[in-house]
Design a protein around this motif. Structure first.
Motif, short mmCIF file in Angstrom:
data_model
loop_
_atom_site.label_atom_id
_atom_site.label_comp_id
_atom_site.label_asym_id
_atom_site.label_seq_id
_atom_site.Cartn_x
_atom_site.Cartn_y
_atom_site.Cartn_z
N GLY A 195 -34.87 18.76 31.14
CA GLY A 195 -35.75 18.55 29.99
C GLY A 195 -35.24 19.26 28.76
O GLY A 195 -34.25 20.01 28.83
N SER A 196 -35.91 19.02 27.65
CA SER A 196 -35.45 19.63 26.41
C SER A 196 -35.74 21.13 26.39
O SER A 196 -35.02 21.89 25.74
CB SER A 196 -36.09 18.95 25.19
N SER A 197 -36.76 21.56 27.11
CA SER A 197 -37.11 23.00 27.08
C SER A 197 -35.97 23.91 27.56
O SER A 197 -35.71 24.91 26.90
CB SER A 197 -38.37 23.28 27.90
N ASP A 246 -36.48 18.37 40.32
CA ASP A 246 -36.87 16.96 40.41
C ASP A 246 -35.73 16.02 40.03
O ASP A 246 -34.70 16.45 39.50
CB ASP A 246 -38.13 16.67 39.56
N GLY A 293 -40.09 24.21 33.29
CA GLY A 293 -40.65 23.76 32.02
C GLY A 293 -42.08 23.35 32.31
O GLY A 293 -42.59 23.60 33.42
N VAL A 294 -42.72 22.73 31.36
CA VAL A 294 -44.07 22.20 31.62
C VAL A 294 -44.25 20.94 30.78
O VAL A 294 -43.75 20.86 29.66
CB VAL A 294 -45.16 23.26 31.29
N HIS A 328 -48.05 19.39 33.68
CA HIS A 328 -47.40 19.25 35.00
C HIS A 328 -46.18 20.15 35.11
O HIS A 328 -45.48 20.38 34.14
CB HIS A 328 -47.05 17.78 35.31
N ALA A 364 -42.58 20.51 37.33
CA ALA A 364 -41.69 19.54 37.98
C ALA A 364 -42.31 18.16 37.70
O ALA A 364 -42.62 17.87 36.54
CB ALA A 364 -41.51 19.84 39.45
N PHE A 365 -42.55 17.32 38.70
CA PHE A 365 -43.27 16.07 38.44
C PHE A 365 -44.61 16.10 39.16
O PHE A 365 -45.09 15.09 39.65
CB PHE A 365 -42.43 14.87 38.85
N ASN A 373 -41.26 10.73 28.24
CA ASN A 373 -39.84 10.73 28.59
C ASN A 373 -39.06 9.53 28.05
O ASN A 373 -37.84 9.49 28.16
CB ASN A 373 -39.68 10.84 30.11
N ARG A 413 -38.37 9.04 25.15
CA ARG A 413 -37.44 9.52 24.09
C ARG A 413 -36.02 9.67 24.63
O ARG A 413 -35.05 9.62 23.89
CB ARG A 413 -37.96 10.81 23.47
N LYS A 469 -46.76 21.52 23.39
CA LYS A 469 -47.03 22.19 24.67
C LYS A 469 -48.21 23.16 24.56
O LYS A 469 -48.57 23.83 25.54
CB LYS A 469 -45.78 22.97 25.13
N1 LIG Z 1 -40.14 16.50 35.22
C1 LIG Z 1 -39.90 17.08 33.95
C2 LIG Z 1 -40.43 18.47 33.95
O1 LIG Z 1 -39.71 19.25 34.87
C3 LIG Z 1 -40.34 19.06 32.57
O2 LIG Z 1 -40.74 20.40 32.58
C4 LIG Z 1 -41.21 18.27 31.64
C5 LIG Z 1 -41.13 18.75 30.22
O3 LIG Z 1 -39.97 18.30 29.60
P1 LIG Z 1 -39.43 18.81 28.24
O4 LIG Z 1 -38.88 20.16 28.48
O5 LIG Z 1 -38.37 17.82 27.86
O6 LIG Z 1 -40.57 18.81 27.30
O7 LIG Z 1 -40.83 16.91 31.64
C6 LIG Z 1 -40.46 16.24 32.81
O8 LIG Z 1 -41.47 15.40 33.15
#
Ligand SMILES: N[C@@H]1[C@@H](O)[C@H](O)[C@@H](COP(=O)(O)O)O[C@@H]1O
Length: 263
Positions: free
Chosen positions: A42-44, A72, A131-132, A137, A139-140, A164, A166, A202
């Motif tokens: 993820g981007s985080s 995941d 991340g979240v 959520h 992970a997933f 997602n 994006r 977030k």
């Molecule tokens: N399964 C992943 C997560 O593991 C991740 O934490 C979340 C946030 O992603 P991002 O960090 O890009 O906002 O998105 C996805 O759905």
């Protein structure tokens, strides 16, 4: 729980990367006693990985005796797809550091039923970086996931698919509809969990994680029950928190010092 607030995503990511470097080095991993690290995509975490690569290149950390378990992966796209989490991990971290490929684990349709056992065989995860999602959520583990869940296949919510898109040129249809994911319990079983979140998107998930009640509708809230949970966020991600909450955690950091890589 500890909350680390930094002014920007850059500073938050740097703090997390430095913390991981310190933890790996303090652990003094060896062939027989590797450091087991859980990882997100993820981007985080992107900038965390960039900083880890920098530290590796500067000779400050080695991944030779680090074993990784990703949290995941999408179902329905090949591992070589540019948006697979497999590709993401190699692009942002694995191809730049000295981790032996045999020590990298990413969940898949082939291994997910054995995934928790594979982790257990290594003695469990030392540190799980997370991340979240904006809906809370981890992970997933989408809203409604069991807080006792282990690695399995999950159908993605519309919110996650839209979020997602994006990464798939904004094309919602191209986003896989399911994924293999570690469970909430898999994350909870790690000896330490470090979560990184940034940006206003977030802020509600961060509020739920800190001020909400434990609920399967915000699976991140399960981490309130974790004995060693550090949440690292930028200022923007604190916007939904009460001023008092932020002050409380900033006071703790001021008085007790920034969490150190103690074992
Ligand atoms: N399964 C992943 C997560 O593991 C991740 O934490 C979340 C946030 O992603 P991002 O960090 O890009 O906002 O998105 C996805 O759905």
């Amino acid at each position: 729980m500890k909350l680390i607030v930094r002014d920007s995503k850059q500073q938050t990511s740097l703090w997390v990367a430095e913390y991981i470097v310190d933890r790996i080095n303090a652990f003094k991993p060896s062939k027989d006693r590797p450091f087991v690290l859980g990882l997100p995509t993820g981007s985080s975490p992107e900038l965390v990985y960039a900083n880890l690569v920098k530290s590796y290149k500067a000779g400050r950390v080695s991944f030779q005796h680090v074993v990784t378990f990703n949290m995941d992966e999408y179902v329905g796209i090949s591992t070589s797809h540019p948006q697979s989490y497999h590709s993401f991990m190699f692009k942002h971290l694995f191809q730049h550091v000295d981790i032996p490929p045999s020590q990298i684990h990413i969940p898949s349709l082939e291994n997910y039923q054995r995934y928790d056992d594979m982790i257990a065989k290594y003695g469990g995860i030392e540190l799980f970086l997370c991340g979240v999602g904006s809906d809370g959520h981890i992970a997933f583990n989408e809203p409604g996931s069991s807080l006792s869940s282990k690695t399995r296949i999950k159908t993605l919510t519309k919110e996650t698919i839209v979020a997602n898109a994006r990464f798939f040129d904004g094309n919602i249809e191209a986003v896989p509809k399911s994924a293999v994911t570690v469970g909430v319990k898999t994350v909870m079983d790690a000896r330490e969990v470090v979560l990184i979140a940034d940006g206003r998107g977030k802020a509600e998930a961060v509020r739920q994680a800190l001020e909400g009640s434990v609920s399967h509708m915000w699976t991140v809230t399960a981490l309130q029950m974790h004995p060693k949970f550090v949440m690292a966020v930028d200022e923007a991600a604190t916007e939904e928190l009460r001023v008092k909450t932020v002050k409380y955690f900033k006071d703790i950091e001021r008085e007790q010092g920034t969490p150190k890589a103690k074992l």
